[in-house]
Scaffold this motif. Structure first.
Motif, PDB file in Angstrom:
ATOM      1  N   MET A 158       0.833  -1.213   0.000  1.00  0.00           N
ATOM      2  CA  MET A 158       0.000   0.000   0.000  1.00  0.00           C
ATOM      3  C   MET A 158       0.863   1.257   0.000  1.00  0.00           C
ATOM      4  O   MET A 158       0.625   2.197  -0.771  1.00  0.00           O
ATOM      5  CB  MET A 158      -0.921   0.016   1.228  1.00  0.00           C
ATOM      6  N   ILE A 159       1.859   1.264   0.852  1.00  0.00           N
ATOM      7  CA  ILE A 159       2.723   2.441   0.974  1.00  0.00           C
ATOM      8  C   ILE A 159       3.609   2.583  -0.263  1.00  0.00           C
ATOM      9  O   ILE A 159       3.824   3.694  -0.768  1.00  0.00           O
ATOM     10  CB  ILE A 159       3.582   2.336   2.243  1.00  0.00           C
ATOM     11  N   ALA A 160       4.113   1.458  -0.786  1.00  0.00           N
ATOM     12  CA  ALA A 160       5.006   1.498  -1.945  1.00  0.00           C
ATOM     13  C   ALA A 160       4.295   2.034  -3.182  1.00  0.00           C
ATOM     14  O   ALA A 160       4.853   2.838  -3.931  1.00  0.00           O
ATOM     15  CB  ALA A 160       5.572   0.103  -2.220  1.00  0.00           C
ATOM     16  N   ILE A 161       3.056   1.590  -3.424  1.00  0.00           N
ATOM     17  CA  ILE A 161       2.337   2.071  -4.605  1.00  0.00           C
ATOM     18  C   ILE A 161       2.019   3.548  -4.464  1.00  0.00           C
ATOM     19  O   ILE A 161       1.982   4.292  -5.451  1.00  0.00           O
ATOM     20  CB  ILE A 161       1.043   1.254  -4.867  1.00  0.00           C
ATOM     21  N   SER A 162       1.810   4.000  -3.232  1.00  0.00           N
ATOM     22  CA  SER A 162       1.598   5.430  -2.996  1.00  0.00           C
ATOM     23  C   SER A 162       2.844   6.197  -3.431  1.00  0.00           C
ATOM     24  O   SER A 162       2.745   7.280  -4.023  1.00  0.00           O
ATOM     25  CB  SER A 162       1.319   5.691  -1.514  1.00  0.00           C
ATOM     26  N   ALA A 163       4.013   5.635  -3.149  1.00  0.00           N
ATOM     27  CA  ALA A 163       5.271   6.267  -3.544  1.00  0.00           C
ATOM     28  C   ALA A 163       5.460   6.229  -5.056  1.00  0.00           C
ATOM     29  O   ALA A 163       5.936   7.186  -5.660  1.00  0.00           O
ATOM     30  CB  ALA A 163       6.444   5.563  -2.853  1.00  0.00           C
ATOM     31  N   MET A 164       5.066   5.122  -5.695  1.00  0.00           N
ATOM     32  CA  MET A 164       5.283   4.972  -7.130  1.00  0.00           C
ATOM     33  C   MET A 164       4.521   6.013  -7.947  1.00  0.00           C
ATOM     34  O   MET A 164       4.957   6.393  -9.024  1.00  0.00           O
ATOM     35  CB  MET A 164       4.882   3.570  -7.579  1.00  0.00           C
ATOM     36  N   VAL A 165       3.359   6.460  -7.445  1.00  0.00           N
ATOM     37  CA  VAL A 165       2.584   7.432  -8.207  1.00  0.00           C
ATOM     38  C   VAL A 165       3.004   8.866  -7.895  1.00  0.00           C
ATOM     39  O   VAL A 165       2.534   9.803  -8.538  1.00  0.00           O
ATOM     40  CB  VAL A 165       1.063   7.278  -7.961  1.00  0.00           C
ATOM     41  N   LEU A 166       3.892   9.050  -6.929  1.00  0.00           N
ATOM     42  CA  LEU A 166       4.379  10.392  -6.596  1.00  0.00           C
ATOM     43  C   LEU A 166       5.722  10.637  -7.271  1.00  0.00           C
ATOM     44  O   LEU A 166       6.645   9.834  -7.116  1.00  0.00           O
ATOM     45  CB  LEU A 166       4.538  10.549  -5.087  1.00  0.00           C
ATOM     46  N   PRO A 167       5.855  11.727  -8.034  1.00  0.00           N
ATOM     47  CA  PRO A 167       7.159  12.035  -8.632  1.00  0.00           C
ATOM     48  C   PRO A 167       8.210  12.224  -7.554  1.00  0.00           C
ATOM     49  O   PRO A 167       7.989  12.918  -6.576  1.00  0.00           O
ATOM     50  CB  PRO A 167       6.885  13.356  -9.372  1.00  0.00           C
ATOM     51  N   GLY A 168       9.363  11.599  -7.736  1.00  0.00           N
ATOM     52  CA  GLY A 168      10.462  11.788  -6.794  1.00  0.00           C
ATOM     53  C   GLY A 168      10.640  10.681  -5.790  1.00  0.00           C
ATOM     54  O   GLY A 168      11.762  10.349  -5.428  1.00  0.00           O
ATOM     55  N   ILE A 169       9.542  10.076  -5.322  1.00  0.00           N
ATOM     56  CA  ILE A 169       9.674   8.971  -4.375  1.00  0.00           C
ATOM     57  C   ILE A 169       9.665   7.667  -5.147  1.00  0.00           C
ATOM     58  O   ILE A 169       8.742   7.389  -5.906  1.00  0.00           O
ATOM     59  CB  ILE A 169       8.534   8.943  -3.343  1.00  0.00           C
ATOM     60  N   SER A 170      10.676   6.872  -4.973  1.00  0.00           N
ATOM     61  CA  SER A 170      10.755   5.592  -5.660  1.00  0.00           C
ATOM     62  C   SER A 170      10.035   4.507  -4.867  1.00  0.00           C
ATOM     63  O   SER A 170      10.329   4.290  -3.692  1.00  0.00           O
ATOM     64  CB  SER A 170      12.229   5.195  -5.854  1.00  0.00           C
ATOM     65  N   GLY A 171       9.086   3.841  -5.513  1.00  0.00           N
ATOM     66  CA  GLY A 171       8.401   2.726  -4.866  1.00  0.00           C
ATOM     67  C   GLY A 171       9.379   1.617  -4.515  1.00  0.00           C
ATOM     68  O   GLY A 171       9.239   0.944  -3.485  1.00  0.00           O
ATOM     69  N   SER A 172      10.391   1.437  -5.372  1.00  0.00           N
ATOM     70  CA  SER A 172      11.406   0.419  -5.105  1.00  0.00           C
ATOM     71  C   SER A 172      12.198   0.751  -3.847  1.00  0.00           C
ATOM     72  O   SER A 172      12.552  -0.130  -3.070  1.00  0.00           O
ATOM     73  CB  SER A 172      12.360   0.298  -6.306  1.00  0.00           C
ATOM     74  N   THR A 173      12.475   2.034  -3.664  1.00  0.00           N
ATOM     75  CA  THR A 173      13.168   2.461  -2.441  1.00  0.00           C
ATOM     76  C   THR A 173      12.339   2.141  -1.208  1.00  0.00           C
ATOM     77  O   THR A 173      12.852   1.684  -0.183  1.00  0.00           O
ATOM     78  CB  THR A 173      13.483   3.966  -2.492  1.00  0.00           C
ATOM     79  N   MET A 174      11.020   2.375  -1.315  1.00  0.00           N
ATOM     80  CA  MET A 174      10.128   2.064  -0.204  1.00  0.00           C
ATOM     81  C   MET A 174      10.131   0.560   0.098  1.00  0.00           C
ATOM     82  O   MET A 174      10.142   0.139   1.258  1.00  0.00           O
ATOM     83  CB  MET A 174       8.708   2.522  -0.522  1.00  0.00           C
ATOM     84  N   LEU A 175      10.116  -0.257  -0.956  1.00  0.00           N
ATOM     85  CA  LEU A 175      10.147  -1.706  -0.755  1.00  0.00           C
ATOM     86  C   LEU A 175      11.454  -2.127  -0.087  1.00  0.00           C
ATOM     87  O   LEU A 175      11.476  -3.058   0.722  1.00  0.00           O
ATOM     88  CB  LEU A 175       9.980  -2.430  -2.092  1.00  0.00           C
ATOM     89  N   LEU A 176      12.544  -1.439  -0.452  1.00  0.00           N
ATOM     90  CA  LEU A 176      13.826  -1.728   0.190  1.00  0.00           C
ATOM     91  C   LEU A 176      13.763  -1.396   1.678  1.00  0.00           C
ATOM     92  O   LEU A 176      14.295  -2.122   2.514  1.00  0.00           O
ATOM     93  CB  LEU A 176      14.941  -0.917  -0.482  1.00  0.00           C
ATOM     94  N   CYS A 177      13.108  -0.269   1.996  1.00  0.00           N
ATOM     95  CA  CYS A 177      12.985   0.135   3.399  1.00  0.00           C
ATOM     96  C   CYS A 177      12.238  -0.920   4.205  1.00  0.00           C
ATOM     97  O   CYS A 177      12.538  -1.145   5.382  1.00  0.00           O
ATOM     98  CB  CYS A 177      12.249   1.476   3.496  1.00  0.00           C
ATOM     99  N   PHE A 178      11.250  -1.574   3.567  1.00  0.00           N
ATOM    100  CA  PHE A 178      10.461  -2.606   4.242  1.00  0.00           C
ATOM    101  C   PHE A 178      11.088  -3.998   4.126  1.00  0.00           C
ATOM    102  O   PHE A 178      10.559  -4.967   4.662  1.00  0.00           O
ATOM    103  CB  PHE A 178       9.038  -2.646   3.666  1.00  0.00           C
ATOM    104  N   GLY A 179      12.191  -4.089   3.391  1.00  0.00           N
ATOM    105  CA  GLY A 179      12.888  -5.370   3.274  1.00  0.00           C
ATOM    106  C   GLY A 179      12.215  -6.377   2.358  1.00  0.00           C
ATOM    107  O   GLY A 179      12.445  -7.589   2.487  1.00  0.00           O
ATOM    108  N   ILE A 180      11.393  -5.915   1.398  1.00  0.00           N
ATOM    109  CA  ILE A 180      10.715  -6.869   0.501  1.00  0.00           C
ATOM    110  C   ILE A 180      11.009  -6.599  -0.977  1.00  0.00           C
ATOM    111  O   ILE A 180      10.400  -7.200  -1.854  1.00  0.00           O
ATOM    112  CB  ILE A 180       9.185  -6.884   0.719  1.00  0.00           C
ATOM    113  N   TYR A 181      11.955  -5.694  -1.267  1.00  0.00           N
ATOM    114  CA  TYR A 181      12.272  -5.408  -2.676  1.00  0.00           C
ATOM    115  C   TYR A 181      12.800  -6.647  -3.387  1.00  0.00           C
ATOM    116  O   TYR A 181      12.271  -7.061  -4.431  1.00  0.00           O
ATOM    117  CB  TYR A 181      13.288  -4.269  -2.769  1.00  0.00           C
TER     118      TYR A 181
END
Length: 304
Positions: A158-181
């Motif tokens: 949920m949080i990662a897809i929110s990041a993916m649609v926002l310019p500048g925030i990488s959804g992949s970076t968010m997944l890395l933060c959660f340890g599931i990339y």
């Protein structure tokens, strides 16, 4: 418009698959971000006609996105391992040169409203903080499914897809933060090789993505409509912060490498990123010009 929208989706997928780079940024650069957000919103709460139009647009975009993501998982992932510093230099150049492009496109929203620079600072700080968190959470194991893991992956998606649609925030970076990339990328790779062992967790991840879209899109759309200046300053901050995320990109590999430095930075690749941005802008201009001609031709035919 099928080829155009497929190309847009393809470019978004390539960006989304790389930690530090955002598909939302690509959508902004190619000039369809507002339509992208609007279509997602219409799909959730629009009229029948609006949903139909939005679905057609998103399907075309989704086809290109799927092709781009599969290409990334099957092909580009190897390049990330062997040529990470060259690719990081390319993405650094692409993102750095993209900041003034976005500022130019949104000059009416930015000019004379410099008091909103605080939102630029907040956006920058957010991405830097999220990037700093990378590696602080251990990688999750998708092989042993538990109730806790299912809930965790759902929320992370949920949080990662929110990041993916926002310019500048990488959804992949968010997944890395959660340890599931890496688990998500490896699961997709195994699925493409007809190993269906990880399908349950991919399904949970997909449900989280859908839930994230429903929750976040309305907020983003409302911000763009009613608080555009603050939103654009925030977007520019997110893009500025993503430069730090790109520098740290090599540290997120399966076998971590040192962050991008002056000794590993490639000036040729950096310039290549700028050239790539120019080509994307040129492609956008030519497509918009062609679309305008088609609309004019259709209007003339309708009058006749």
């Amino acid at each position: 418009m099928l080829i155009l929208n497929m190309f847009r989706g393809f470019c978004m997928a390539l960006a989304d698959s790389v930690p530090g780079v955002s598909g939302g940024t690509i959508a902004f650069l190619l000039g369809f971000y507002d339509k992208f957000i609007g279509s997602l919103d219409a799909l959730v709460s629009g009229t029948k006609e609006e949903r139909k139009e939005a679905l057609i647009f998103l399907v075309k975009l989704g086809i290109g996105w799927a092709i781009g993501m599969c290409s990334s998982v099957l092909v580009l992932s190897k390049l990330f391992e062997s040529h990470i510093y060259i690719l990081s230099s390319v993405f650094f150049g692409l993102t750095l040169f993209a900041i003034p492009v976005v500022a130019r496109e949104e000059k009416d929203s930015l000019k004379g409203k410099y008091y909103n620079l605080i939102f630029w600072a907040l956006g920058t700080a957010l991405v830097v903080a999220l990037t700093y968190m990378n590696g602080r959470v251990g990688t999750k194991d998708f092989e042993h499914i538990t109730v806790g893991l299912v809930i965790y992956v759902f929320i992370a998606a949920m949080i990662a897809i929110s990041a993916m649609v926002l310019p500048g925030i990488s959804g992949s970076t968010m997944l890395l933060c959660f340890g599931i990339y890496l688990p998500v990328i490896n699961s997709i790779k195994e699925f493409l090789h007809f190993n269906f062992k990880y399908v349950p967790m991919l399904f949970v991840f997909g449900l989280g993505v859908i839930a994230g879209i429903i929750v976040v899109i309305k907020s983003v759309k409302r911000c763009l409509e009613k608080h555009r200046s603050k939103t654009i300053y925030t977007v520019l901050g997110l893009m500025t912060g993503s430069l730090y995320a790109i520098i740290q990109g090599p540290t997120t590999l399966d076998t971590p490498k040192p962050a991008l430095s002056l000794s590993t930075f490639s000036i040729v690749a950096f310039i290549g990123g700028g050239v790539l941005l120019f080509l994307l802008e040129l492609f956008r201009y030519l497509m918009e010009k062609n679309a305008a001609k088609e609309e004019l031709k259709a209007a003339i035919e309708k009058i006749d």
